[in-house]
Design a protein around this motif. Structure first.
Motif, PDB file in Angstrom:
ATOM      1  N   THR A  52       0.834  -1.199   0.000  1.00 16.90           N
ATOM      2  CA  THR A  52       0.000   0.000   0.000  1.00 16.90           C
ATOM      3  C   THR A  52       0.867   1.248   0.000  1.00 16.90           C
ATOM      4  O   THR A  52       0.612   2.196  -0.758  1.00 16.90           O
ATOM      5  CB  THR A  52      -0.911   0.018   1.239  1.00 16.90           C
ATOM      6  OG1 THR A  52      -1.585  -1.218   1.311  1.00 16.90           O
ATOM      7  CG2 THR A  52      -1.909   1.139   1.152  1.00 16.90           C
ATOM      8  N   SER A  53       1.914   1.233   0.834  1.00 18.19           N
ATOM      9  CA  SER A  53       2.720   2.455   0.888  1.00 18.19           C
ATOM     10  C   SER A  53       3.449   2.657  -0.433  1.00 18.19           C
ATOM     11  O   SER A  53       3.614   3.791  -0.895  1.00 18.19           O
ATOM     12  CB  SER A  53       3.685   2.404   2.074  1.00 18.19           C
ATOM     13  OG  SER A  53       4.615   1.381   1.853  1.00 18.19           O
TER      14      SER A  53
ATOM     15  N   LEU B 290       0.874   4.138  -2.752  1.00 18.77           N
ATOM     16  CA  LEU B 290       0.572   5.537  -2.447  1.00 18.77           C
ATOM     17  C   LEU B 290       1.664   6.451  -2.973  1.00 18.77           C
ATOM     18  O   LEU B 290       1.434   7.621  -3.263  1.00 18.77           O
ATOM     19  CB  LEU B 290       0.425   5.713  -0.937  1.00 18.77           C
ATOM     20  CG  LEU B 290      -0.899   5.234  -0.356  1.00 18.77           C
ATOM     21  CD1 LEU B 290      -0.894   5.328   1.152  1.00 18.77           C
ATOM     22  CD2 LEU B 290      -2.064   6.043  -0.918  1.00 18.77           C
TER      23      LEU B 290
ATOM     24  N   ALA C 281      -4.476   0.578  -6.427  1.00 18.00           N
ATOM     25  CA  ALA C 281      -5.046   1.166  -5.203  1.00 18.00           C
ATOM     26  C   ALA C 281      -6.242   0.361  -4.703  1.00 18.00           C
ATOM     27  O   ALA C 281      -6.368   0.096  -3.505  1.00 18.00           O
ATOM     28  CB  ALA C 281      -5.455   2.608  -5.478  1.00 18.00           C
TER      29      ALA C 281
ATOM     30  N   THR D 146      -7.965   8.346  -0.093  1.00 20.58           N
ATOM     31  CA  THR D 146      -6.996   8.474  -1.186  1.00 20.58           C
ATOM     32  C   THR D 146      -7.015   7.231  -2.056  1.00 20.58           C
ATOM     33  O   THR D 146      -7.077   7.305  -3.289  1.00 20.58           O
ATOM     34  CB  THR D 146      -5.575   8.661  -0.614  1.00 20.58           C
ATOM     35  OG1 THR D 146      -5.641   9.597   0.441  1.00 20.58           O
ATOM     36  CG2 THR D 146      -4.631   9.142  -1.677  1.00 20.58           C
ATOM     37  N   LEU D 147      -6.953   6.069  -1.381  1.00 25.73           N
ATOM     38  CA  LEU D 147      -6.960   4.822  -2.143  1.00 25.73           C
ATOM     39  C   LEU D 147      -8.248   4.702  -2.958  1.00 25.73           C
ATOM     40  O   LEU D 147      -8.219   4.309  -4.125  1.00 25.73           O
ATOM     41  CB  LEU D 147      -6.829   3.627  -1.193  1.00 25.73           C
ATOM     42  CG  LEU D 147      -5.436   3.414  -0.590  1.00 25.73           C
ATOM     43  CD1 LEU D 147      -5.472   2.291   0.429  1.00 25.73           C
ATOM     44  CD2 LEU D 147      -4.429   3.093  -1.674  1.00 25.73           C
TER      45      LEU D 147
END
Lengths: 489, 496, 120
Positions: free
Chosen positions: B51-52, B55, B79, B482-483
């Protein structure tokens, strides 16, 4: 402490207090009540410390988080909110003293839950007062509803739970069904929901939609108890009296009228609303509520229910004052919130004191009670006179301002409503006073004395405040005169 | 480090899968639990790492066996899938950490290694569905997760679980087979199984009618798996009679993953290529979503078993997710994806508290729980917070998704009014059914007998963490929103 | 007309699919339900196998000495091999469940099971 820190502290302190109360509650009742008093006193210190900043024209603001892009959880203090926060925090301390007397005198169960929820409710009230935009206000509005539910349902028997269900159901249904759509509408139309001097809707929403939006707010804020969404207020009278006193004479109902006043001043914009024909109905709705609720109050035989309907009427005073849409009347609205708070909390304290000392709840049982409970009934008298608006009580000051505003607007409906309701208020309060002071007690009446000292002390203080507000209202008026500059934008 | 990062999509599936035989062999008490939990933690860490990375930059892809797409099986994490992976691995980890005592009380010692092995297989399958970019591979992983779920659900002591699972098995298999037929039809017309490749090739197909039929089969098949109203008949009983820990895990993610496939397949492959498909999709799903919200919430109002009540609430909440997707616009998709995340938070936390309550009180019918709050104050406090999130009270995660949903509905012109009315009605019904529980647990007098069960502090801790997450993500919403916004953007890129 | 009949493989697929589904829905006996489910799945296998047939094609084993050889498409066969495995596992699990149900309820008739549960 910088004003910004003070805002966060004012929110965090009662919550920390709630935690302290719930933890100490397991150890001892004394420690728990000490925690309550310390939290209340500390909150006064924090909140009242902000007043000089406001008087100097400062508008401290702080933003905590941004859960939805463009819409943050933000706080911004302006005169109206400052007044509300100062009022609620000040009366909380007095109420805590009274609660200790009442709850111990009555040997109530679940006292820890009671004090914990009370502290959370106060945090929510401060959040409403300081809210910088509609979403933040809505957030704390709901927290207040939820945190006061356990207080209303305190007794926990079938009838209480049913009434509490009315309380919760009506407040949540109106807020989710009407208020939230209204807020969403404002955000989509104006692109913002920040409380801005002069309002934000001018040029975005005009009549007739404006009238509809106003209705979403007025009836969505069920806490303001404009008829027909007033039914929760008498239902909530099943709560212990300190709850009725602080929450249903001060925090909850005032959160309602405060929200409506704030929305009219900072979202709709007084001038915008005045120039649009779609908003006139609000005055009629408020006037109707004042008269109708007073007539209903006239027919009550239970003391607390009478006070509840009197509250419904008095709340609509604030709304009517705001709906006159003149600066003097807006000041009157703000001052009436204070004056009514002092008077009504005194009345509720007195009703509770009578219940603790004698278990009396009905009007007919009050014959000759003035001789047995002189302090309590003296305070009750002062409170009642303030409701009617007799000098030298606080109620006179606010009525003066509202009338002045009504004359400025040549608003004869408002003027006649005030006159009519004054007569009605006198009609339902004066017989009680006569009965209490001048009639002899019934034969089978068991003798009893005054309420516990803590309760008597508290109601004496609020009665004194009611009187003092007649003369010493300078700072409040100075603070609220800043509203006029806010209205001008 | 970059090398490792590139392997993560494969490791997400391989790590739990390879631990399965090991866990099966760990007979001594507690070891199987420890191994499964450790594996789950590693999976959660992998999901967080991916995930990071997402992002910060581009999506991750991985070609299985070195064969590039469309010839080999490709794994792709963007995402949308990262959000789902967080939900799946997070739910599994949190539940496993807290569930040991509950599982000990419901599963016999001899069967425990098999139980944990099935749990990891379910984790493998669910993660696999999300990371793969191959339509047939999705089918395989879906069946791995489903078969493992059948085993998990039937593992409990309640015999009524058996017919419930049988029903789930029949309906689940029909759903999967429908999906298989749909994929077969698309393959027949395009000659590819890779989703991205399908997207490119479908519009080259001359006769679109097989594709349309495929869209129908795939939508209905996945709707069955996702318990979209009225194909939800398997869900309430399966959730009610499953071991409590299993309910907490599956309720948080199992149906969400089917919804993920449904949304992804439809928006990537069918929406851009089939003429008028957006209206077909909307007209098919929107009424069902509205009905789900209203009818399932109303049914929940009359349930007396806490687990079944929450299960019907899940059916209603799936309706919210479908409602967002059926609007076929940016805001709607964002709302839908955010709600997948937020509802997993709320329902996961609720079923975890149910697990704790069941350990303390033995049974979770409302009659049994009268006055429970006095005996389990922390657990019930967590329940209230999670329930508020379920309702969508501001300050909790649930409010955020409802806000997005209302905003999305507002883009729809006159349709906004009935849609918002539905959302408001659903929320009010949720208030009503949640308040029945709160009234009963807080204000009803308890019967005299003191419950015998004991809740270890670890369980209470897990429950409180889950409840806190609902508040945290109601205020600091950057991660899911955001995702979700990126996911919605990616889903729509293909749209004309 | 003849053209439609020419697709008889697909007709068989559709008929088998419906036969299977009908059995699943109408039979109260759990074993018969599983039989129906198996038929239902087999129908899909047939569909995949049908579509891999290329006219004139032979088994897809590479013959380097015959460059012009036409092969059937191997991929659906591989896919369906996997699907058969899935189908067998499902049936096995379903049968295992039926055995457990028989042990605890003493019957494999759906109506009787629900009747027992309703009685508590």
């Amino acid at each position: 402490m910088s004003p910004e820190t003070a805002i966060v502290a004012a929110l965090a302190w009662p919550l920390a207090g709630a935690l302290a109360i719930s933890l100490t509650g397991r150890v001892s009742a004394n420690a728990r009540e000490a925690a309550t008093l310390i939290t209340a006193a500390g909150l006064i210190w924090i909140v009242w410390g902000l007043v000089p900043e406001l008087l100097a024209g400062g508008r401290p603001a702080v933003a905590l988080a941004e859960p939805i892009p463009g819409i943050s959880i933000a706080f911004r203090i302006e005169p109206l909110g400052m007044l509300f926060a100062a009022l609620a925090s000040g009366l909380w301390l007095i109420n805590s003293i009274y609660s200790i007397g009442y709850m111990r005198g009555n040997k109530e169960a679940n006292q820890t839950r009671f004090y914990t929820c009370f502290a959370i409710a106060l945090a929510a009230t401060i959040g409403i007062a300081f809210a910088g935009n509609l979403l933040t206000l809505f957030l704390f509005y709901e927290v207040l509803t939820l945190s006061t539910y356990p207080l209303v349902a305190h007794k926990g028997d079938g009838a209480t739970v049913r009434s509490a269900r009315v309380y919760l159901g009506l407040l949540l249904a109106t807020s989710i069904g009407l208020l939230l759509p209204g807020i969403v509408w404002v955000y989509t139309a104006a692109g913002t929901g920040d409380f801005t001097p002069g309002g934000i809707l001018a040029g975005h929403i005009a009549s007739p939609e404006l009238g509809l939006l106003l209705a979403l707010f007025v009836f969505g804020v069920g806490k303001a108890a404009v008829m027909p969404v007033h039914r929760w207020l008498p239902a909530a009278m099943v709560a212990p009296t300190p709850v009725s006193a602080l929450l249903h004479a001060v925090a909850v109902v005032k959160a309602g009228v405060f929200t409506i006043t704030k929305v009219i001043v900072y979202i709709f914009g007084v001038d915008h609303l005045f120039s649009e024909p779609g908003s006139g109905w609000l005055l009629y709705a408020a006037a109707f509520t004042i008269v109708a609720a007073s007539i209903v109050a006239l027919r009550q035989t239970n003391l607390k229910r009478l006070l509840a309907y009197s509250t419904v009427a008095q709340l609509s005073y604030v709304i009517m004052a705001a709906a006159i849409l003149k600066p003097l009347a807006e000041i009157g609205a703000a001052i009436h919130m204070v004056a009514h708070a002092f008077g009504k909390i005194t009345l509720f304290f007195a009703a509770g004191a009578i219940y603790v000392a004698s278990k009396k709840t009905e009007l007919g049982q009050l014959r000759g009670i003035g001789r047995r409970m002189p302090w309590t009934m003296a305070a009750f008298t002062i409170g009642a006179l303030s409701m009617i608006g007799v000098p030298p009580t606080g109620g006179f000051v606010s009525k003066w301002f509202i009338l002045a505003g009504a004359f400025e607007a040549d608003n004869f409906i408002a003027i006649f409503t005030i006159i009519a309701s004054t007569a009605l208020n006198a009609a339902y309060f004066l017989p009680i006073l006569y009965m209490a002071w001048f009639e002899a007690p019934a034969k089978d009446d068991k003798p009893h004395g005054e309420a516990p000292p803590a309760a008597v002390a508290a109601l004496t203080i609020t009665a004194m405040l009611t009187l003092a507000f007649f003369l010493l209202n300078g700072p409040v008026i100075r603070l609220e005169q800043q509203l006029i500059s806010g209205i001008a934008g | 480090m970059d090398n490792l990062l590139a392997q993560l999509p494969a490791l997400q599936v391989v790590v739990p899968f390879l631990t399965v035989p090991l866990v099966m062999l760990l007979k001594p008490r507690g070891f199987a639990w420890l191994a499964a939990t450790a594996t789950s933690v590693v999976c959660f860490a992998i999901a967080i790492a991916m995930t990071s990375a997402i992002l910060q930059g581009a999506p991750l892809t991985y070609a299985m066996g070195g064969w590039p797409a469309p010839f080999g099986i490709a794994l792709a994490v963007d995402a949308f899938s990262a959000l789902l992976l967080l939900v799946i691995t997070g739910a599994s980890t949190l539940t496993l950490i807290g569930a040991r005592a509950s599982i000990d009380s419901q599963i016999t010692d001899a069967r425990q290694p098999l139980f944990y092995a099935a749990w990891l297989l379910a984790l493998t399958g669910l993660s696999g569905i999300v990371v793969t970019a191959d339509a047939f591979n999705i089918f395989v992983f879906m069946e791995i997760s489903s078969l493992a779920s059948y085993v998990l659900i039937s593992g409990g002591p309640d015999r009524r679980a058996l017919p419930s699972v049988f029903k789930y098995l029949v309906m689940g298999t029909i759903g999967a087979t429908f999906y298989l037929i749909g994929v077969g039809l698309v393959y027949m017309m395009t000659g590819t199984l890779n989703l991205a490749d399908m997207e490119a090739r479908v519009h080259e197909v001359g006769d679109q009618s097989p594709i349309l039929v495929a869209a129908g089969f795939i939508t209905v098949g996945l709707a069955l798996k996702a318990a979209v109203f009225p194909l939800h008949a398997w869900l309430p009983n399966a959730y009610t009679f499953a071991p409590h820990a299993v309910t907490a895990f599956l309720a948080a993610c199992a149906t969400k993953v089917a919804l993920y496939v449904l949304i992804r397949f439809d928006f990537l492959v069918f929406q851009p290529n089939l003429v008028g498909h957006d209206t077909q999709f909307a007209y098919f799903l929107m009424p069902l979503a509205v009905l789900a919200i209203v009818v399932a919430s109303a049914v929940a109002l009359f349930e007396r078993n806490l687990k079944r009540l929450l299960a019907y609430s899940s059916v209603a909440q799936i309706g919210y997710i479908m409602l967002g997707a059926s609007l076929v616009n940016d805001a709607g998709l964002t709302a839908s994806v955010v709600h997948i995340f937020n509802h997993a938070l709320a329902k996961g936390a609720l079923f975890l508290t149910v697990m704790a309550l069941a350990m303390r009180f033995g049974d979770v019918s409302l009659d049994q729980l009268a006055g429970a709050a006095r005996r389990a104050p922390w657990t019930m406090a967590a329940f209230v917070v999670a329930a508020l999130s379920l309702i969508g009270v501001p300050g909790t995660a649930g409010f955020i998704s409802k806000w997005y949903l209302v905003m999305a509905a507002l883009d729809e012109g006159w349709l906004a009014i009935p849609l918002i009315a539905t959302i408001a009605a659903g929320s009010l019904l949720a208030v009503a059914y949640v308040w029945r529980i709160i009234e009963c647990t807080y204000f009803a007098p308890a019967d005299g007998t003191e419950p015998t069960g004991h809740v270890p502090p670890l369980v209470t801790g897990v429950v409180l963490i889950a409840a806190t997450a609902n508040v945290y993500f109601g205020i600091f919403t950057a991660l899911p929103t955001t995702l979700a916004a990126e996911a919605a953007l990616a889903l729509q890129e293909a749209l004309p | 007309m003849l053209e439609l009949l020419g697709y008889y493989n697909y007709w068989v697929f559709a008929v088998l699919l419906m036969v299977g589904l009908y059995a699943v829905i109408t039979r109260g006996n759990l074993i018969k339900k599983l039989l129906g489910l198996s038929i239902f799945q087999s129908a899909v296998f047939l569909m995949y196998i049908t579509m891999d047939k290329v006219a004139g094609g032979t088994a897809p084993i590479l013959q380097p000495d015959l460059p012009d050889q036409i092969y059937s498409n191997p991929l659906p066969q591989v896919l369906i091999l996997t699907a058969i495995v899935v189908g067998v596992s499902t049936t096995a699990l379903g049968l295992a469940l039926v055995v457990r149900i028989r042990e605890t309820y003493g019957t494999v008739e759906e109506a009787e099971i629900y009747e027992q549960d309703a009685r508590g």
